[in-house]
Design a protein around this motif. Structure first.
Motif, PDB file in Angstrom:
ATOM      1  N   VAL A  31       4.193  -0.204  -1.604  1.00 20.20           N
ATOM      2  CA  VAL A  31       2.927  -0.497   0.347  1.00 20.20           C
ATOM      3  C   VAL A  31       1.523  -0.228  -0.544  1.00 20.20           C
ATOM      4  CG1 VAL A  31       2.458   0.775   2.301  1.00 20.20           C
ATOM      5  CG2 VAL A  31       4.606  -1.062   1.306  1.00 20.20           C
ATOM      6  N   GLU A  32       1.149   0.743  -1.808  1.00 17.94           N
ATOM      7  CA  GLU A  32      -0.126   1.403  -2.042  1.00 17.94           C
ATOM      8  C   GLU A  32      -0.857   0.850  -2.915  1.00 17.94           C
ATOM      9  OE1 GLU A  32      -3.029   3.735  -2.661  1.00 17.94           O
ATOM     10  OE2 GLU A  32      -1.936   3.518  -1.068  1.00 17.94           O
ATOM     11  N   LYS A  33      -0.150   0.354  -3.653  1.00 23.97           N
ATOM     12  CA  LYS A  33      -0.088  -0.818  -4.420  1.00 23.97           C
ATOM     13  C   LYS A  33      -1.174  -1.952  -3.982  1.00 23.97           C
ATOM     14  CE  LYS A  33       0.165  -3.605  -8.439  1.00 23.97           C
ATOM     15  NZ  LYS A  33       1.425  -3.896  -9.371  1.00 23.97           N
ATOM     16  N   ASN A  34      -0.750  -2.245  -3.131  1.00 22.87           N
ATOM     17  CA  ASN A  34      -1.344  -3.819  -2.078  1.00 22.87           C
ATOM     18  C   ASN A  34      -2.373  -3.411  -0.549  1.00 22.87           C
ATOM     19  OD1 ASN A  34       0.111  -5.874  -3.233  1.00 22.87           O
ATOM     20  ND2 ASN A  34       2.167  -5.024  -1.697  1.00 22.87           N
ATOM     21  N   PHE A  35      -1.862  -1.411  -0.174  1.00 24.50           N
ATOM     22  CA  PHE A  35      -2.491  -1.979   1.424  1.00 24.50           C
ATOM     23  C   PHE A  35      -3.656  -0.003   1.020  1.00 24.50           C
ATOM     24  CE2 PHE A  35       1.575  -3.824   3.195  1.00 24.50           C
ATOM     25  CZ  PHE A  35       0.199  -4.884   3.902  1.00 24.50           C
ATOM     26  N   HIS A  36      -3.836   0.374  -0.033  1.00 15.34           N
ATOM     27  CA  HIS A  36      -4.228   1.036  -1.014  1.00 15.34           C
ATOM     28  C   HIS A  36      -4.483   2.327   0.568  1.00 15.34           C
ATOM     29  CE1 HIS A  36      -5.128  -0.737  -4.231  1.00 15.34           C
ATOM     30  NE2 HIS A  36      -5.317  -1.948  -3.626  1.00 15.34           N
ATOM     31  N   PHE A  37      -4.035   3.251   1.119  1.00 19.13           N
ATOM     32  CA  PHE A  37      -3.422   3.396   2.368  1.00 19.13           C
ATOM     33  C   PHE A  37      -3.238   5.320   2.096  1.00 19.13           C
ATOM     34  CE2 PHE A  37       0.750   2.852   2.039  1.00 19.13           C
ATOM     35  CZ  PHE A  37       1.733   3.869   2.613  1.00 19.13           C
ATOM     36  N   VAL A  38      -2.893   5.703   0.883  1.00 21.11           N
ATOM     37  CA  VAL A  38      -3.202   7.738   0.544  1.00 21.11           C
ATOM     38  C   VAL A  38      -3.743   7.557   0.495  1.00 21.11           C
ATOM     39  CG1 VAL A  38      -1.697   8.744  -0.390  1.00 21.11           C
ATOM     40  CG2 VAL A  38      -1.055   6.207  -0.322  1.00 21.11           C
ATOM     41  N   ALA A  39      -4.735   8.504   1.277  1.00 26.12           N
ATOM     42  CA  ALA A  39      -6.376   9.061   1.150  1.00 26.12           C
ATOM     43  C   ALA A  39      -5.710  10.767   1.366  1.00 26.12           C
ATOM     44  CB  ALA A  39      -6.884   9.101   2.559  1.00 26.12           C
ATOM     45  N   THR A  40      -6.729  11.872   1.436  1.00 23.74           N
ATOM     46  CA  THR A  40      -6.802  13.104   0.809  1.00 23.74           C
ATOM     47  C   THR A  40      -5.394  13.742   2.518  1.00 23.74           C
ATOM     48  OG1 THR A  40      -8.133  13.578   0.823  1.00 23.74           O
ATOM     49  CG2 THR A  40      -7.277  15.736   1.718  1.00 23.74           C
ATOM     50  N   LYS A  41      -5.576  12.511   3.898  1.00 25.51           N
ATOM     51  CA  LYS A  41      -4.943  13.188   5.421  1.00 25.51           C
ATOM     52  C   LYS A  41      -3.084  12.766   4.773  1.00 25.51           C
ATOM     53  CE  LYS A  41      -5.352  11.812  10.198  1.00 25.51           C
ATOM     54  NZ  LYS A  41      -6.022  11.524  11.165  1.00 25.51           N
ATOM     55  N   VAL A  42      -2.592  11.667   4.222  1.00 29.14           N
ATOM     56  CA  VAL A  42      -1.812  11.056   3.857  1.00 29.14           C
ATOM     57  C   VAL A  42      -0.831  12.233   3.394  1.00 29.14           C
ATOM     58  CG1 VAL A  42      -0.722   9.067   3.720  1.00 29.14           C
ATOM     59  CG2 VAL A  42      -2.651   8.644   5.160  1.00 29.14           C
ATOM     60  N   SER A  43      -1.591  12.330   2.073  1.00 33.29           N
ATOM     61  CA  SER A  43      -1.098  12.880   1.142  1.00 33.29           C
ATOM     62  C   SER A  43      -0.533  15.027   1.639  1.00 33.29           C
ATOM     63  CB  SER A  43      -2.386  13.930   0.550  1.00 33.29           C
ATOM     64  OG  SER A  43      -2.482  12.480  -0.598  1.00 33.29           O
ATOM     65  N   LYS A  44      -1.007  15.036   2.532  1.00 36.15           N
ATOM     66  CA  LYS A  44      -0.979  16.692   3.145  1.00 36.15           C
ATOM     67  C   LYS A  44       0.861  16.044   3.966  1.00 36.15           C
ATOM     68  CE  LYS A  44      -5.463  18.402   4.301  1.00 36.15           C
ATOM     69  NZ  LYS A  44      -6.201  18.288   5.322  1.00 36.15           N
ATOM     70  N   TYR A  45       0.715  14.971   4.315  1.00 38.55           N
ATOM     71  CA  TYR A  45       2.352  14.736   4.666  1.00 38.55           C
ATOM     72  C   TYR A  45       3.032  14.229   4.109  1.00 38.55           C
ATOM     73  CZ  TYR A  45      -0.453  13.871   9.608  1.00 38.55           C
ATOM     74  OH  TYR A  45      -1.232  14.349  10.844  1.00 38.55           O
ATOM     75  N   LEU A  46       2.638  13.978   3.227  1.00 37.56           N
ATOM     76  CA  LEU A  46       3.736  13.166   1.716  1.00 37.56           C
ATOM     77  C   LEU A  46       4.089  14.273   1.307  1.00 37.56           C
ATOM     78  CD1 LEU A  46       2.196  10.736  -0.113  1.00 37.56           C
ATOM     79  CD2 LEU A  46       3.777  10.130   1.305  1.00 37.56           C
ATOM     80  N   LEU A  47       3.491  15.959   0.908  1.00 39.06           N
ATOM     81  CA  LEU A  47       3.644  16.691   0.818  1.00 39.06           C
ATOM     82  C   LEU A  47       4.767  17.031   1.430  1.00 39.06           C
ATOM     83  CD1 LEU A  47       0.600  18.434  -0.488  1.00 39.06           C
ATOM     84  CD2 LEU A  47       2.711  17.457  -1.879  1.00 39.06           C
ATOM     85  N   PHE A  48       4.744  17.176   3.010  1.00 42.15           N
ATOM     86  CA  PHE A  48       5.617  17.836   3.802  1.00 42.15           C
ATOM     87  C   PHE A  48       6.838  17.215   4.319  1.00 42.15           C
ATOM     88  CE2 PHE A  48       6.870  17.621   8.042  1.00 42.15           C
ATOM     89  CZ  PHE A  48       7.111  19.597   8.635  1.00 42.15           C
ATOM     90  N   TYR A  49       6.824  16.206   3.368  1.00 40.42           N
ATOM     91  CA  TYR A  49       7.756  15.395   3.391  1.00 40.42           C
ATOM     92  C   TYR A  49       8.551  15.481   2.469  1.00 40.42           C
ATOM     93  CZ  TYR A  49      10.937  11.352   2.851  1.00 40.42           C
ATOM     94  OH  TYR A  49      12.349  10.271   1.732  1.00 40.42           O
TER      95      TYR A  49
END
Length: 66
Positions: A31-49
């Motif tokens: 999904v990131e390869k197509n939409f490029h949505f991972v930013a600093t804000k999203v990275s925090k949620y990924l670490l939480f996950y």
């Protein structure tokens, strides 16, 4: 080891960790390869996950052993 033959959560630890860990992040990469949505804000949620996933697996093991 103890002769216990009933169902425990230890039998589903590997499956949950594989599906929730690897499959989710492989899907996220696609999904990131197509939409490029991972930013600093999203990275925090990924670490939480990811921390929550590891805590879940640890608790599966603890509950299965007990």
């Amino acid at each position: 080891m103890n002769g216990f033959t009933d169902f425990t959560t230890l039998s589903v630890v590997h499956t949950h960790y594989l599906m929730l860990g690897m499959a989710f992040f492989l899907l996220l990469v696609l999904v990131e390869k197509n939409f490029h949505f991972v930013a600093t804000k999203v990275s925090k949620y990924l670490l939480f996950y990811y921390n929550g996933l590891n805590l879940t697996v640890v608790m599966f093991v603890v509950r299965g052993v007990v």
